[in-house]
Enzyme design. Structure first.
Site, PDB file in Angstrom:
ATOM      1  N   SER A 139       0.796  -1.222   0.000  1.00  0.00           N
ATOM      2  CA  SER A 139       0.000   0.000   0.000  1.00  0.00           C
ATOM      3  C   SER A 139       0.831   1.277   0.000  1.00  0.00           C
ATOM      4  CB  SER A 139      -0.968  -0.003   1.181  1.00  0.00           C
ATOM      5  OG  SER A 139      -0.282  -0.279   2.379  1.00  0.00           O
ATOM      6  N   HIS A 162      -5.315  -3.204  -2.812  1.00  0.00           N
ATOM      7  CA  HIS A 162      -4.946  -2.276  -3.888  1.00  0.00           C
ATOM      8  C   HIS A 162      -4.821  -2.951  -5.253  1.00  0.00           C
ATOM      9  CE1 HIS A 162      -4.224   1.013  -1.065  1.00  0.00           C
ATOM     10  NE2 HIS A 162      -3.767   0.071  -0.267  1.00  0.00           N
ATOM     11  N   LYS A 213     -11.690   1.124  -1.824  1.00  0.00           N
ATOM     12  CA  LYS A 213     -10.630   1.662  -2.685  1.00  0.00           C
ATOM     13  C   LYS A 213     -11.130   1.667  -4.133  1.00  0.00           C
ATOM     14  CE  LYS A 213      -7.427   1.177   0.911  1.00  0.00           C
ATOM     15  NZ  LYS A 213      -6.952   0.218   1.906  1.00  0.00           N
TER      16      LYS A 213
HETATM   17  C1  LIG Z   1      -6.870   0.064   3.274  1.00  0.00           C
HETATM   18  C2  LIG Z   1      -6.255  -1.245   3.599  1.00  0.00           C
HETATM   19  C3  LIG Z   1      -6.802  -2.081   4.563  1.00  0.00           C
HETATM   20  C4  LIG Z   1      -7.930  -1.655   5.459  1.00  0.00           C
HETATM   21  O1  LIG Z   1      -9.132  -1.610   4.794  1.00  0.00           O
HETATM   22  P1  LIG Z   1     -10.301  -0.676   5.358  1.00  0.00           P
HETATM   23  O2  LIG Z   1     -11.514  -1.157   4.696  1.00  0.00           O
HETATM   24  O3  LIG Z   1      -9.921   0.716   5.013  1.00  0.00           O
HETATM   25  O4  LIG Z   1     -10.316  -0.896   6.856  1.00  0.00           O
HETATM   26  C5  LIG Z   1      -6.248  -3.325   4.730  1.00  0.00           C
HETATM   27  N1  LIG Z   1      -5.181  -3.728   3.998  1.00  0.00           N
HETATM   28  C6  LIG Z   1      -4.605  -2.923   3.089  1.00  0.00           C
HETATM   29  C7  LIG Z   1      -3.434  -3.425   2.306  1.00  0.00           C
HETATM   30  C8  LIG Z   1      -5.113  -1.653   2.869  1.00  0.00           C
HETATM   31  O5  LIG Z   1      -4.531  -0.851   1.981  1.00  0.00           O
END
Ligand SMILES: *Cc1c(COP(=O)(O)O)cnc(C)c1O
Length: 378
Positions: free
Chosen positions: A174, A202, A234
């Site tokens: 990320s 992602h 995302k």
């Molecule tokens: C954003 C993210 C999360 C958390 O997800 P949320 O729904 O925002 O709690 C978990 N793992 C990765 C790799 C992320 O980028």
């Protein structure tokens, strides 16, 4: 609580104090932030779906039909037909027998790891895994072994010394934007008799055929990676998360993942919105094509002006700056030029690698990318 003050002051002094900006509109490149118009390069809305009219309409119509709150946990009476339909769509999309919705990605990771590993198990994780994956192993009270970033040979050596229950990795990292060596990790997991879990927050929507994610990018399937976690906030532009896998995996999570059981189900209207955004993400391949074009345009332009980029082929294009103070200064300079690129500092990233985390979206235009490059050149 006066004794909290010195710690806050210390964070200030180290340029590690965090401050929230006030958004005055939807997630989109043309942002209004703290009362100012800024061109944003820091959201995770990679396909430009967070503010899509059809997704908004689905949420609104969903609220008409289902009301706002789900009113209860899934295992009480909060599990609606809308949630069920989304779980079925996600299972089909990922090519797996079942999928299970969680309220957030953070909770999904806590739930899966603590349901599958216990105090006598070892969980191997990439050093740069998302915080929620590390926290999941801590909550499980498992032995947590972190291997050097994306280093399958180092993991191989560790697996000769200690047996693994779970091997856990981000699909796309990320804060760096690079991909995990999934084929190598899958082979190691198979040989070690461990389960491989991939957090593809992602990758889904962005990589692979029709946005099926990092696994599809590498041609890996259900047998290689039995546990797939994805988020909906995302590329899919809504909110929430899911885990996809076998019937036994999903039933185990329903029976024992505490972050699944002891929490209110997300609003059913949200599931209706995600069903629509998932369909758009799959169908409208031009969004991924445009994104690939912007990544190429940004990287070519950055190389031309001598910027040091990381080895990333994804919409996450960090520019390593070094110190936290310097990253804040760069971010402030860009903001003065009308651009929003947040500084990412420790402990989110390792000491000495504070960075500007540029993220690109299909909602950007060629002019947006060029404006960012022009500002970075100064
Ligand atoms: C954003 C993210 C999360 C958390 O997800 P949320 O729904 O925002 O709690 C978990 N793992 C990765 C790799 C992320 O980028």
């Amino acid at each position: 609580m006066d004794n909290l003050r010195p710690r806050l002051d210390a964070l200030q002094a180290q340029s590690l104090y965090r401050r929230r900006r006030l958004q005055d509109g939807p997630q989109q490149p043309q942002a209004r932030v703290d009362g100012r118009a800024l061109l944003s390069f820091c959201g995770n809305d990679y396909l430009g779906l967070a503010n899509h009219p059809d997704v908004i309409a689905a949420l609104r119509d969903g609220a008409q039909r289902w009301g706002v709150g789900s009113g209860a946990a899934h295992l009480v009476n909060g599990h609606s037909r809308a949630h069920q339909a989304l779980e079925e769509a996600l299972a089909e999309f990922t090519g797996r027998p079942r999928a299970l919705l969680f309220s957030t990605g953070y909770m999904a990771n806590l739930g899966v790891i603590s349901a599958l590993a216990g105090r006598h198990d070892t969980v191997f994780e990439d050093r740069l895994n998302h915080a929620s994956l590390l926290d999941g192993a801590l909550l499980a009270r498992a032995r947590l072994r972190r291997y050097p970033h994306a280093d399958a040979s180092a993991l191989h050596r560790l697996l000769k010394i200690e047996s693994a229950r779970l091997i856990v990795t981000d699909g796309v990292f990320s804060m760096d934007g690079d991909l995990a060596p999934l084929p190598e990790l899958a082979a190691l997991a198979r040989d070690a008799g461990a389960w491989l879990m991939v957090d593809d927050a992602h990758g889904l929507g962005v990589l692979g055929r029709d946005g099926r994610g990092s696994l599809d990018h590498f041609g890996l399937g259900f047998n290689d990676v039995p546990i797939l976690m994805g988020t909906l906030g995302k590329a899919f532009g809504t909110f929430g998360a899911f885990v996809a896998g076998s019937e036994e995996l999903i039933e185990t999570l329903i029976q024992s993942a505490r972050s699944y059981i002891y929490t209110t189900a997300t609003p059913p209207a949200l599931a209706e919105a995600t069903l629509v955004s998932l369909a758009i993400a799959r169908r409208e391949t031009w969004r991924r094509e445009r994104l690939a074009e912007w990544i190429e345009r940004f990287r070519t332009g950055a190389a031309r002006i001598g910027l040091q980029l990381m080895d990333s082929s994804t919409p996450i294009q960090p520019i390593i700056v070094g110190s936290a103070a310097q990253a804040l200064a760069w971010s402030a300079a860009l903001e003065a030029a009308g651009l929003l690129v947040t500084a990412i500092r420790p402990p989110t990233v390792p000491e000495g690698t504070a960075r500007l985390r540029v993220t690109l979206s299909a909602a950007h235009t060629a002019e947006d990318i060029d404006r960012l490059l022009a500002a970075l050149e100064l």
